[in-house]
Design an enzyme around this catalytic site. Structure first.
Site, PDB file in Angstrom:
ATOM      1  N   SER A   3     -10.457  -0.098   6.834  1.00 39.66           N
ATOM      2  CA  SER A   3      -9.769  -0.138   5.426  1.00 39.66           C
ATOM      3  C   SER A   3      -9.079  -1.166   4.904  1.00 39.66           C
ATOM      4  O   SER A   3      -8.844  -1.164   3.926  1.00 39.66           O
ATOM      5  CB  SER A   3      -8.899   1.036   5.383  1.00 39.66           C
TER       6      SER A   3
ATOM      7  N   SER B  33      -9.860   2.148   2.703  1.00 36.95           N
ATOM      8  CA  SER B  33      -8.912   3.056   1.747  1.00 36.95           C
ATOM      9  C   SER B  33      -7.992   2.111   0.955  1.00 36.95           C
ATOM     10  O   SER B  33      -7.504   2.462  -0.010  1.00 36.95           O
ATOM     11  CB  SER B  33      -8.172   4.036   2.571  1.00 36.95           C
TER      12      SER B  33
ATOM     13  N   LYS C  97       0.824  -1.161  -0.026  1.00 37.29           N
ATOM     14  CA  LYS C  97      -0.041   0.133   0.096  1.00 37.29           C
ATOM     15  C   LYS C  97       0.893   1.230   0.005  1.00 37.29           C
ATOM     16  O   LYS C  97       1.940   1.018   0.705  1.00 37.29           O
ATOM     17  CB  LYS C  97      -0.901   0.028   1.194  1.00 37.29           C
TER      18      LYS C  97
END
Ligand code: GLN
Length: 482
Positions: free
Chosen positions: A175, A151, A76
């Protein structure tokens, strides 16, 4: 060669059925093929990946095997990666090249993984759909008109599309679990403090926790061991011993878990999600689990408390992006104050600005007691609810999300509707508890996730129950487009 899991990949490499360079190249090609459509990656790191792959192949030739030797992984873009752009999904950091690695990245690199690239995400991890990213929305591989969740949408979509076997994510209010649910894969958020936050760009420091996406629960067990543990660079990281999660899942002891279902997580469900959820409860009963109803009466206030605490912490954390030290600097400022104002106005997107405003307001003199302190009290009540429930049960379950994925654009103009997609996930962050989402079925051909919540530092039983459930079910084996 098609691999179904991290475990299969590690075995194939060990047995020299495939070289690390071959494997890495095949994943890089898959990304090239599919990412124009899915938009999972902000930055590809081909050169880095191939160099590392060659290095690992050389080690293997000399019979040196690191724990995760040769495993491709997507990271990420919230984790700092040395020498590689780390944008956090924001224009503010579009030009930021990190001078150091986050601890999670360092540990995974040392374990022998191969970073394929940095994944797309909501700006500064604020969002539930991946639509707030400066780099455009990520698509859900089950149907590209739908969001993948957020997210950590890029990380989830990449694993669901099988263009990366695993990936990292972060979870402040859901998330990891929410996108795992909407993409039909496993997403594990460990206990607060289980994994170091060093080098993970901060959103809300008392809630943020790094975790993992995989297709299989055992894979999450293998990876969790490598990223967990105390880190002297993060004083909130815990020194509680890190068990061998994988061995624990596979041992012969079959615990007869008592599992709690909170009324609060089921009473408002639509019929389709309810049916899928209760079918999975039946499976658990067949497996020998005892089911009990529990009450988490304050979790209904979770989103409200979260939407005060998280913005308050973010308003403080994001004050470092001032256009002076790093990140975006406005070209049209004539004095220092202008420079701050213009750089922040140009660098941050709408949702991030909204959170900073809400947070600054909640922390300001005169409002602090009414909002921030009140939210912290609610947080305490929620943690107590869980503590009481865990006196009666070993694990708590519910649906991860109130519904299947929604369409791109559907909730962008309605922040409250967007915030409510985290209604079942935020409470565990407020209480610091570990939780995981695993696939439990479909609604209209879109996946749904089952959330399993554990006691503090009891990831091992969450993983074991998930593993046992996956021995009985095939949901985690379903792939989009197949
Ligand atoms: N969707 C939540 C939010 O927008 C949670 C985000 C997260 O966990 N990073 O705040």
């Amino acid at each position: 060669m098609e691999f179904k899991s991290v475990k299969e990949i590690l075995t194939a490499i060990k047995n020299k059925h495939i070289s690390v360079v071959e494997l890495t190249t095949s994943y890089l090609n898959k990304i090239m093929q599919h990412d124009d459509e899915l938009n999972c990656f902000i930055t590809m790191t081909e050169e880095f990946a191939l160099n590392k792959a060659k290095e690992i192949d050389k080690e293997i030739a000399k019979k040196k095997f690191r724990e995760l030797a040769g495993l491709p992984i997507a990271q990420k873009d919230i984790f700092c990666t040395k020498g590689v752009k780390t944008s956090c999904g924001s224009k503010m950091l579009d030009n930021f090249i990190s001078p150091y690695d986050a601890t999670v990245i360092e540990k995974l690199n040392d374990a022998g993984t191969i970073m394929l690239g940095k994944t797309n995400m909501d700006e500064f991890a604020m969002g539930s759909s991946n639509e707030t990213s400066f780099y455009g929305p990520v698509k859900n591989p089950w149907d590209t008109e739908y969001v993948p969740g957020g997210s950590s949408g890029g990380s989830a979509s990449a694993v669901a599309a099988r263009i990366s076997p695993c990936s990292t994510g972060t979870d402040t209010g859901g998330s990891i679990r929410q996108p795992a649910s909407l993409c039909g894969i496993c997403g594990l958020k460990p206990t607060y403090g289980r994994v170091s936050r060093f080098g993970m760009i901060a959103f809300a420091s008392s809630l943020d926790q790094a975790g993992l996406f995989t297709t299989d629960a055992l894979d999450a067990a293998i990876l969790l061991k490598e990223i967990s543990g105390h880190d002297e660079k993060d004083s909130t990281s815990s020194s509680v011993e890190v068990p061998d999660y994988h061995a624990y899942c596979l041992d012969d002891v079959k615990p007869n878990y008592t599992i709690g279902i909170p009324e609060e997580f089921t009473k408002d469900l639509n019929e389709d999600v309810k049916k899928v959820f209760y079918d999975s409860v039946k499976t658990l009963e067949k497996m020998g689990c005892k089911i009990k109803t529990v009450n988490l009466k304050y979790t209904g206030l979770g989103v409200s408390a979260y939407q005060v605490v998280a913005p308050a912490e973010c308003s403080s954390n994001l004050s470092r992006f001032d256009g002076v030290r790093f990140g975006h600097r406005s070209g049209h400022a004539s004095n220092l104050e202008d420079l701050y104002r213009e750089s922040r106005s140009e660098g941050f997107g709408k949702e991030v600005k909204r959170r900073i405003l809400v947070g600054t307001y909640a922390l300001s003199a005169g409002y602090y007691d009414a909002y921030y302190l009140k939210a912290q009290k609610v947080r305490n009540l929620i943690a107590n609810d869980f503590r009481n429930a865990f006196n009666k049960v070993d694990l708590i379950i519910g649906p991860t999300t109130p519904d299947k994925a929604f369409k791109i654009g559907e909730k962008m103009n309605d922040p409250i509707a967007m915030y409510l997609s985290d209604v079942y996930t935020v409470s565990t962050n407020l209480a610091g508890l570990p939780a995981m989402s695993i696939p439990m079925g479909f609604k209209d051909n879109m996946p749904l996730g089952l959330q399993i919540i554990g006691k503090h530092f009891d990831e091992k039983n969450i993983l074991k129950l998930s593993y046992l459930y996956q021995k009985e079910t095939e949901w985690h084996k379903k792939e989009p487009g197949k």
